[in-house]
Motif scaffolding. Structure first.
Motif, PDB file in Angstrom:
ATOM      1  N   UNK A 160      31.765  34.520  38.535  1.00 18.99           N
ATOM      2  CA  UNK A 160      31.841  35.273  39.798  1.00 18.99           C
ATOM      3  C   UNK A 160      33.257  35.271  40.370  1.00 18.99           C
ATOM      4  N   UNK A 161      34.056  34.242  40.105  1.00 22.54           N
ATOM      5  CA  UNK A 161      35.460  34.227  40.524  1.00 22.54           C
ATOM      6  C   UNK A 161      36.231  35.333  39.813  1.00 22.54           C
ATOM      7  N   UNK A 162      35.928  35.481  38.522  1.00 18.74           N
ATOM      8  CA  UNK A 162      36.602  36.470  37.690  1.00 18.74           C
ATOM      9  C   UNK A 162      36.190  37.886  38.108  1.00 18.74           C
ATOM     10  N   UNK A 163      34.887  38.084  38.320  1.00 13.31           N
ATOM     11  CA  UNK A 163      34.403  39.405  38.742  1.00 13.31           C
ATOM     12  C   UNK A 163      35.017  39.775  40.097  1.00 13.31           C
ATOM     13  N   UNK A 164      35.022  38.840  41.040  1.00 15.23           N
ATOM     14  CA  UNK A 164      35.604  39.109  42.356  1.00 15.23           C
ATOM     15  C   UNK A 164      37.094  39.422  42.230  1.00 15.23           C
ATOM     16  N   UNK A 165      37.802  38.648  41.424  1.00 19.83           N
ATOM     17  CA  UNK A 165      39.228  38.908  41.213  1.00 19.83           C
ATOM     18  C   UNK A 165      39.470  40.284  40.625  1.00 19.83           C
TER      19      UNK A 165
END
Length: 192
Positions: A160-165
């Motif tokens: 989810x950190x990667x998707x948000x980024x």
């Protein structure tokens, strides 16, 4: 005051839901060539790849390259401020900190996890390139995808950190490229 109790509760729940996936993906670092590849990608994603590309763009695109390089540099600075503020405000611990069974494949550049700054920058620059230099964007897309994957593989970020980024960076890049086109058309009506 950094962070909120709502954000903390949300991330605690999300961390538990993403833990198994992170642990599974992180197991790939047992294979030394794979780990070395993602460590190299991560290191280049620290900025070195993008700095080199920004310096080369004026030579690849003589008419608009200098303006595009400047736009990328300024947008990159805006990305840095954005992700640093979000990380300080939301305070999500990295997977390898919250779950000792997840191996840290390379030292992180900062403390917190959400959003992925590497992915945010990569998606931003990728969006700018897709809108301004599509052939170059296709050439850099595998690197951008590798940067995003490296964050989870190396135990530094949750998916989810990667998707948000990617979402934040992609939007920032898209808006910057739109600005670039409108400013270029206003200053140089016959350019495009």
């Amino acid at each position: 005051m950094p962070g909120t109790s709502k954000a903390s509760r949300f991330f605690e729940l999300a961390d538990q839901r993403e833990y198994a996936f992170c642990q599974c993906i992180n197991q790939i670092v047992r294979f030394r060539p794979v780990m070395r590849y993602f460590q190299l990608v991560s290191r280049l994603g620290d900025g070195w790849f993008w700095y080199a590309l920004i310096l080369v763009i004026p030579f690849l695109e003589p008419k608009t390259g200098a303006g595009l390089a400047l736009l990328m540099a300024l947008t990159g600075l805006t990305c840095t401020l954005t992700y640093k503020l979000l990380k300080r405000w939301l305070i999500r611990e990295r997977p390898f900190i919250s779950f000792p069974s997840i191996n840290c494949g390379t030292p992180p550049l900062d403390r917190y996890s959400f959003p992925s700054g590497h992915t945010l920058h990569a998606a931003c620059f990728q969006a700018i390139l897709f809108m301004t230099m599509p052939k170059l964007a296709l050439a850099t897309a595998p690197f951008t995808l590798s940067v995003a994957a490296s964050r989870v593989v190396l135990g530094l970020h949750y998916p989810s950190d990667v998707v948000a980024g990617a979402l934040i960076g992609g939007l920032m890049g898209y808006l910057s490229a739109l600005y670039f086109f409108s400013a270029s058309l206003a200053l140089f009506p016959g350019l495009f």
